[in-house]
Design a protein around this motif. Structure first.
Motif, short mmCIF file in Angstrom:
data_model
loop_
_atom_site.label_atom_id
_atom_site.label_comp_id
_atom_site.label_asym_id
_atom_site.label_seq_id
_atom_site.Cartn_x
_atom_site.Cartn_y
_atom_site.Cartn_z
N GLY A 64 5.68 3.63 -9.27
CA GLY A 64 6.09 3.28 -8.11
C GLY A 64 7.22 4.07 -7.58
O GLY A 64 8.12 4.82 -8.28
N ARG A 75 6.86 8.25 -8.72
CA ARG A 75 6.21 9.23 -7.93
C ARG A 75 4.79 8.84 -7.42
O ARG A 75 4.63 7.38 -7.81
N GLU A 91 1.64 -10.47 1.03
CA GLU A 91 0.39 -9.47 0.74
C GLU A 91 -0.56 -9.50 1.75
O GLU A 91 -1.46 -10.60 1.69
N TYR A 122 -8.79 -3.17 -7.42
CA TYR A 122 -9.12 -2.03 -8.35
C TYR A 122 -8.77 -2.38 -9.83
O TYR A 122 -9.56 -2.20 -10.62
#
Ligand code: ADP
Length: 486
Positions: free
Chosen positions: A332, A358, A381, A389
């Motif tokens: 993250g 990253r 959210e 996923y």
């Protein structure tokens, strides 16, 4: 129908979060339903035109401010060739690297008002230039929020007069609020409502779009209340008959553990052996030792207040010092203080925590595949794709019950139903409890397997949501025609 997607992000060229995935996958699903779709996006400095791209023979004239500027158009298709993609090259505004700001730490470019007002105007000028007149212009978030007003106020006669707009609200937190001068530059001064003397791109879009959608039914309800509306609740309530919450899907071809080339081993619901290999290789890649009997938790996220991962950083020391413990991999970037918190945890617990700060899509895939549990303690959210996923890759989500997380993750009932673990309050204590539940569950392989299979067998494809968008397009066309011929 002809549909123009206007978006600030498009995969794989420009992506910060889920908006990019939605633009790529929804347009593809609509094409497979027989619609003609084109995506329009700025050519940012970090996008290099490919060998098979074509530069349009004539420059695009764009009328913004008090003069005409000329942009270059690049035409190509999305990687699988399904959807036409047009990039706008205009270096003064988009030639630098970065979409919204210079780095992925939440900073914005000082001229974002000009950049995206210009982009909105360019989208309409593009239709005239190509003589390609869509029935629907589908706008995504604040950067495209002026298009509905520009269309309604400037294009009431001529070939775009029958065009309707659909604005999808991916995240109400970012609204694009700029001084009066931007309204002058956009040609909208005195023609659209201002808020405390400021032009609000998203608010203007919400007022003028023919139809509004957001990315989950629960978020659609939340944003009509004071806690979730970010100041837009009143206008959203007023427009509630035109607002529809449609749950995002995922591109099940692009996100398929049976064929994903980023994984060291492939697997499916019927044969999970490859998942064990992914787990071992992920631990190696992240420099963590392989330990029998303890669960591996994964995180792939922007690191901002919204995502609640500061709660995780606070919760971890107490969990990591227990006898029956766990391991965590975090991918993250974002808020420097959150990045540092996870780097500090890695230094303090080198055998249990590994952090990569990253953006790395390939590693993200290996985390979805190699983890046992996936953490999303979000404060809010809108939909969330990461939990989808994770489930698709056989990883059990642990989520806060909010927005699209509440719509897609169903609590394990201890028998045969459920695909994840949910908690209510946005607190360290509640997150700790949920993670403790996960640690206990990990000792019950048959329950773990049923939950994994429940997650993997869910239909998260775009098949159903694409049909829902199609109905919204029909509705938007009907109400536009009624406006033109009352
Ligand atoms: P949001 O759009 O709010 O960031 P979503 O869950 O809807 O959240 O989508 C996040 C998307 O961005 C997913 O595709 C996720 O894999 C990706 N992502 C987030 N952070 C990273 C990262 N550091 N590296 C690679 N992919 C990331």
């Amino acid at each position: 129908m002809k549909v123009l997607f206007v978006a600030p992000e498009v995969p794989p060229h420009a992506k910060v979060g889920g908006l990019a995935d939605v633009v790529g996958a929804l347009s593809k699903a609509l094409v497979s339903l027989g619609h003609e779709c084109k995506i329009f996006c700025p050519l940012y400095g970090d996008i290099k035109p490919g060998k098979d791209w074509h530069s349009h023979p004539s420059p695009l004239p764009i009328v913004a401010g008090d003069h005409v500027s000329f942009g270059r158009l690049w035409e190509c298709t999305t990687p699988d060739g399904d959807v036409d993609l047009t990039f706008l090259e205009f270096n003064d505004y988009f030639g630098r690297c970065g979409i919204y700001g210079p780095a992925d730490n939440g900073d914005s470019f000082g001229d974002n008002g000009h950049r995206f007002a210009f982009f909105c105007r360019a989208a309409l000028d593009l239709c005239h230039h190509l003589e390609w007149y869509p029935q629907i212009i589908h706008c995504h978030d604040w950067t495209t929020g002026l298009i509905p007003a520009m269309l309604k106020l400037n294009e009431s006669k001529g070939p775009l007069s029958g065009t309707s707009t659909v604005l999808t609200l991916h995240n109400l937190e970012h609204q694009g609020v700029f001084p009066q001068g931007i309204a002058d530059f956009a040609g909208l001064a005195g023609r659209v409502p201002m808020e405390s003397g400021q032009l609000n791109f998203l608010g203007t879009g919400i007022r003028f779009a023919t139809n509004l959608t957001t990315v989950s039914p629960t978020y659609s309800r939340e944003i009509q209340g004071t806690s979730g509306g970010c100041g837009m609740e009143k206008i959203l309530k007023r427009r509630s008959v035109d607002l529809c919450g449609i749950l995002n899907g995922i591109d099940t071809q692009v996100w398929n553990p049976a064929s994903d080339s980023a994984l060291p081993g492939n697997f499916s619901m019927d044969d999970l052996a490859g998942k064990a290999l992914c787990r071992e290789e992920l631990l190696k890649e992240m420099g963590l030792p392989s330990r029998k009997g303890i669960p591996l938790f994964g995180v792939v996220s922007r690191l901002y207040q919204q995502k609640g991962l500061d709660l995780l950083a606070e919760a971890l020391p107490s969990l990591l010092t227990r006898k029956k413990t766990l391991q965590v991999v975090v991918l993250g970037s974002g808020d420097p203080s959150q990045e540092k918190a996870f780097q500090d945890l890695e230094r303090k617990f080198p055998e249990q925590v590994a952090t990569a700060t990253r953006f790395d899509e390939s590693l993200a895939r290996r985390i979805y595949a190699g983890s046992d549990f996936f953490l999303m303690p979000s404060r809010f959210e809108p939909c969330g794709l990461s939990q989808l996923y994770a489930m698709r890759y056989g990883t059990i989500p642990i989520v806060r019950r909010t927005g699209g997380l509440a719509d897609t993750v169903h609590a394990w009932d201890g028998k045969t139903n459920g695909n994840g673990i949910l908690f209510g309050p946005s607190s360290v204590r509640a997150l700790l409890r949920a993670m403790e539940t996960a640690v206990m569950l990990f000792d019950d392989p048959s329950a773990m397997q049923i939950m994994q299979q429940n997650g993997m067998s869910e239909d998260f494809s775009w098949d159903k949501p694409a049909l829902q968008y199609q109905s919204i397009y029909v509705e938007a066309q009907e109400s536009r025609l009624n406006q033109v011929n009352p």
